[in-house]
Write a protein that holds these residues in place. Sequence first.
Motif, PDB file in Angstrom:
ATOM      1  N   ALA A   1     -64.356   3.439  15.730  1.00  0.00           N
ATOM      2  CA  ALA A   1     -63.662   4.688  16.064  1.00  0.00           C
ATOM      3  C   ALA A   1     -64.400   5.915  15.530  1.00  0.00           C
ATOM      4  O   ALA A   1     -63.795   6.895  15.097  1.00  0.00           O
TER       5      ALA A   1
ATOM      6  N   ALA B   1     -67.773   2.231  27.123  1.00  0.00           N
ATOM      7  CA  ALA B   1     -66.361   2.320  26.722  1.00  0.00           C
ATOM      8  C   ALA B   1     -65.476   1.593  27.746  1.00  0.00           C
ATOM      9  O   ALA B   1     -64.596   0.809  27.385  1.00  0.00           O
TER      10      ALA B   1
ATOM     11  N   LEU C   1     -62.956   0.368  25.165  1.00  0.00           N
ATOM     12  CA  LEU C   1     -62.986   1.204  23.958  1.00  0.00           C
ATOM     13  C   LEU C   1     -62.657   2.657  24.320  1.00  0.00           C
ATOM     14  O   LEU C   1     -62.580   3.017  25.492  1.00  0.00           O
ATOM     15  N   ASP C   2     -62.482   3.503  23.302  1.00  0.00           N
ATOM     16  CA  ASP C   2     -61.941   4.850  23.497  1.00  0.00           C
ATOM     17  C   ASP C   2     -63.032   5.860  23.894  1.00  0.00           C
ATOM     18  O   ASP C   2     -63.780   6.350  23.037  1.00  0.00           O
TER      19      ASP C   2
ATOM     20  N   SER D   1     -62.753   8.869  24.641  1.00  0.00           N
ATOM     21  CA  SER D   1     -62.541  10.246  24.157  1.00  0.00           C
ATOM     22  C   SER D   1     -63.302  10.497  22.846  1.00  0.00           C
ATOM     23  O   SER D   1     -63.387  11.628  22.377  1.00  0.00           O
TER      24      SER D   1
END
Length: 297
Positions: free
Chosen positions: A183, A236, A241-242, A244
């Motif tokens: 993250a 992503a 996965l994120d 942003s």
Amino acid sequence: MKILVTGSTGLLGKGLEETAAPSDEIVGVHLRDYRVKDPRARHLLCDVRDPEAVERLIAAEKPEAVVHAAGLAAVDHVEKHPDEGRASNLGGTRAVAQACRKHGAFLVYISTNAVFDGTKAPYSEEAPTAPIHHYGRIKLECEAEAAKAGAFAVARPILMYGWNHQVNRPNPVTWLYEKLLRAERVPLVDDVFENPLFDLQCGRALWAILRKRPAGVFHLAGGTRVNRWELGLAVAKAFGLDASLLDRVDSSHFPAIAPRPKDTTFSTGRMERELGVRAMTLEEGLGEMRRAMGVGG
Ligand SMILES: NC(=O)c1ccc[n+]([C@@H]2O[C@H](COP(=O)([O-])OP(=O)(O)OC[C@H]3O[C@@H](n4cnc5c(N)ncnc54)[C@H](OP(=O)(O)O)[C@@H]3O)[C@@H](O)[C@H]2O)c1
């Protein structure tokens, strides 16, 4: 076929092993003292900068062909330490080419898209070279050195991705995957373009060169042209996965690194026509990586 691969524990060497036929025999060499487990190849230690060690190895193993991929490939490190980059890449290529000539082995020299300045994509094999950093210039000198082997071909892979051995440097996909998994925010440039190459596609193309023994240069690349920002989005999406966490920037965000050629996208026509290897899309390559993790899809 019995082949010898230098730089066998790098991503390219791993892809070559994973696409070998059961009857192929692979002797791999690398530099640092560690062991990778692989039933498909015998990995030995040999410093390719040492011409006598290379000569002894090729005399003893008698490979039909040598894939020479070993060398210092970290662009920013070579930019700061060009003498080290030259000793590793040019010294190694000279030693390998001489030994191939002496023992009648066909040489496949692994070059790079960094021999181009990135202003005239897409690049065919006939396009004039114009490297813009030390690493690109050194690899171009290595191509000329490889010709001294007599029987040889040059393969130029573009930005490669796939599951690398843990002990080796990550590639942009595994690097991004790790960052997003933790993250962490990741700035990615939107002004550097390539058509990334999945390591197993690279392996298949190299085996085709080894079996057909064509002369000349081959551009090895995938079927999807992306900038690094778009590559991040694709990673992503593929691994859930994120996205942003990805920050879209341009190259001015990284003033400290060596300038990269802006667009080295390769034409894949010769690879497809003469080697019979299809340019895989990024989605296909990332899909294969995901399946190799055992997470379906
Ligand atoms: N990866 C890419 O995106 C890309 C793109 C274009 C071209 N290429 C070219 O493809 C080739 C392979 O790249 P890669 O990414 O697979 O490499 P890599 O992951 O950086 O691994 C380098 C390999 O070379 C070995 N090596 C380094 N110096 C050596 C020496 N003096 N003697 C013997 N072995 C040595 C390393 O051994 P240790 O692990 O023991 O140190 C390792 O096996 C390079 O020639 C590179 O220019 C790569």
